[in-house]
Enzyme design. Structure first.
Site, PDB file in Angstrom:
ATOM      1  N   CYS A 113      -8.618  40.835   3.512  1.00  0.00           N
ATOM      2  CA  CYS A 113      -9.227  42.078   3.038  1.00  0.00           C
ATOM      3  C   CYS A 113      -9.817  41.874   1.645  1.00  0.00           C
ATOM      4  CB  CYS A 113      -8.194  43.206   3.002  1.00  0.00           C
ATOM      5  SG  CYS A 113      -7.423  43.596   4.590  1.00  0.00           S
ATOM      6  N   ASP A 523       4.096  27.928 -33.519  1.00  0.00           N
ATOM      7  CA  ASP A 523       3.365  28.123 -34.762  1.00  0.00           C
ATOM      8  C   ASP A 523       4.242  28.606 -35.905  1.00  0.00           C
ATOM      9  OD1 ASP A 523       3.842  30.580 -33.692  1.00  0.00           O
ATOM     10  OD2 ASP A 523       1.905  31.442 -34.217  1.00  0.00           O
TER      11      ASP A 523
END
Length: 545
Positions: A113, A523
């Site tokens: 679909c 970081d």
């Protein structure tokens, strides 16, 4: 021939049921409904109905669509970002502006679909990209407003047999829950009746080998058929409806295999019941029951995963306190509670301790600290004074502040995070692209193989019953549900699990690439902390100190 006053069906005169005024009805049911409508003062129904063909009105492509409810989700996107997603457009430089909209698609049943809707939309002139998220049934469409509009795109979706609806988190959640409840009822009905059916089937199979009186045999077969009827025509009705709609448009989906397999077993069993042959009602019922079980498990997985998106959306409060200047003597400003959806850029919003910031903006008055761990991962509060930037969804901790809104609604940082997670779900990794291509041709091939198998077995001298059951086995075993559903479901679950742990997945290919990770770089140290303080121990100092 007269026509029914209620359903408009034509029928022979001798079958007419007439009321006191001589109006003709095809059956007592239509007569009763007609009387009920008029007795309740609803007779204007017959003047306002917009269908004049016999029978029930069937949904189709409407003549026109009111796009107003859809406009809330329409937004402008930079044209340069569409370079990698061009479908039918020839050059990005020809596009001055690109619009994007989210639309909920009702009726999505399987990966084929999704493949059909995306294929139809991408072949529409002016469409830059089209992605359908199988998990949430949300279609994200981007188009050139100079080449096409939203209404033609909605018409194209209607033409594929699916119903577009305005997309919102609350509406999607409501539809998801309604679908889950309906699926649970249908599966529960099928499971209960199939379990009873298997008891009689065991007796029938025993009769095949040990012998049984014909009258007893016929009674057990009749009971088996009566138990199978609700399973096929109630529990399995969405499957058959989807298959018929697909076949009507020459689009074969996974429901086509299931419907043909279960339907063939049921029809042949009814034929065998009246001709003295074998019956396989248990096969028809168990096919549908097991398929519904798989879909209920799948629906539960989608629902649990989608709850993470709901939790993210709920980080923004539903209401905010807006500060408005007034001309009332002795009062420079008033405060009132308003829905967050009504806030606009430039509005002044007051946030008290314990509340969450409803918008992105800058502090105009007051001082406080904010918990921004949602965005930065840092557990320590951040000081907020005049001129400081605040982010919607973060929590105000200690002092009351007045904030001037700079970004509201879908433009806030939190909304961007939610869209990034949704994009990661909708983005198709390489393995999903391969699965979609296979699903598009797999179903027709399986239908041909099943027909060839049945014909070949029958021509080779095998009985017709065994030949039919062999063909049905090919249909059921080859159903590519796992092929079409495993990849999008796995992608949905892993992105939701990552989001719940504070990890933002921005690409659908991250899961494939994760297996090649060698090093991970963080970081800042705050990312590696637990974010909560705890008492580790006591240190007792000497009394002289």
């Amino acid at each position: 021939m007269p026509g029914c006053e209620h359903c408009l069906i034509e029928f022979p005169e001798y079958e007419a049921r007439r009321d006191g005024k001589g109006r003709a009805f095809c059956c007592n049911g239509c007569l009763a409904v007609f009387r009920f409508i008029n007795d309740e003062g609803l007779s204007s129904f017959y003047d306002k109905r917009d269908w004049d063909a016999p029978g029930l009105p069937r949904p189709g492509v409407p003549e026109e669509i009111d796009v107003t409810p859809y406009m809330e989700s329409v937004r402008e996107k930079p044209a340069v970002s569409e370079m990698s997603e061009m479908s039918e457009m020839s050059a990005v430089s020809e596009i001055n502006k690109v619009l994007e909209a989210d639309i909920y698609l009702d009726g999505i049943r399987c990966a084929s679909c999704v493949w059909l809707v995306e294929r139809v939309l991408k072949k529409t002139e002016g469409v830059v990209s089209a992605r359908v998220n199988y998990a949430t049934h949300r279609a994200r469409i981007r188009w050139d407003p100079e080449a096409t509009g939203l209404e033609p795109l909605l018409m194209r979706i209607y033409s594929t047999g699916y119903i577009p609806k305005p997309y919102s988190q609350s509406e999607a959640q409501r539809l998801r829950r309604a679908e889950g409840r309906d699926l649970l009822v249908r599966f529960g009905t099928a499971a209960f009746l199939s379990s009873q059916l298997m008891i009689y089937s065991v007796a029938l199979y025993a009769g095949y080998f040990q012998g049984m009186e014909p009258r007893t045999y016929l009674a057990l077969e009749t009971i088996a058929m009566l138990l199978c009827l609700p399973v096929v025509f109630y529990s399995g009705m969405p499957i058959f409806r989807s298959a018929v709609a697909g076949l009507g448009r020459m689009h074969f989906n996974m429901d086509s295999l299931i419907a043909i397999g279960a339907g063939s077993a049921f029809i042949y069993s009814v034929y065998g019941l009246f001709t003295g042959g074998k019956v396989f009602f248990d096969t028809a019922a168990m096919i549908i029951t097991l398929i519904l079980l798989g879909r209920y498990i799948e629906s539960s997985a989608k629902g649990k995963a989608a709850e993470t998106m709901d939790r993210l959306a709920e980080l923004v409060p539903r209401e905010a306190t807006i500060v408005v200047e007034t001309d009332t003597p002795g009062s420079d400003e008033t405060r009132r509670r308003v829905p967050v959806e009504t806030l606009r850029v430039g509005d002044m919003v007051e946030v008290v301790p314990g509340e969450k910031f409803p918008v992105d903006g800058t502090v105009e008055r007051g001082e406080s600290e904010a918990d921004e761990s949602l965005l930065t991962g840092e557990s320590l509060p951040v000081f907020k004074g005049r001129g400081a930037h605040v982010t919607g969804g973060s929590q105000n901790l200690y002092g009351s502040v007045v904030v001037r809104a700079s970004r509201v609604g879908r433009d806030t940082v939190l909304s961007g995070i939610i869209r990034a997670v949704e994009d990661a779900q909708a983005a198709k990794p390489r393995i999903q692209g391969m699965a979609d291509r296979v699903v598009g041709v797999f179903v027709p091939i399986v239908l041909v193989l099943a027909a060839a198998t049945t014909t070949g077995y029958y021509l080779s001298g095998v009985s017709f019953a065994n030949a039919v059951m062999t063909g049905i086995s090919v249909l059921v075993i080859a159903c590519p549900c796992s092929l079409g559903l495993a990849t999008p479901l796995a992608q949905l679950v892993y992105t939701m699990m990552a989001s719940s742990k504070g990890l933002l997945i921005k690409s659908g290919e991250s899961a494939e690439l994760a297996s090649r990770i060698v090093h991970v770089v963080f970081d800042k140290t705050g990312t590696l902390t637990t974010g909560s303080l705890s008492l580790e121990g006591f240190l007792t100092l000497p009394g002289g100190l």
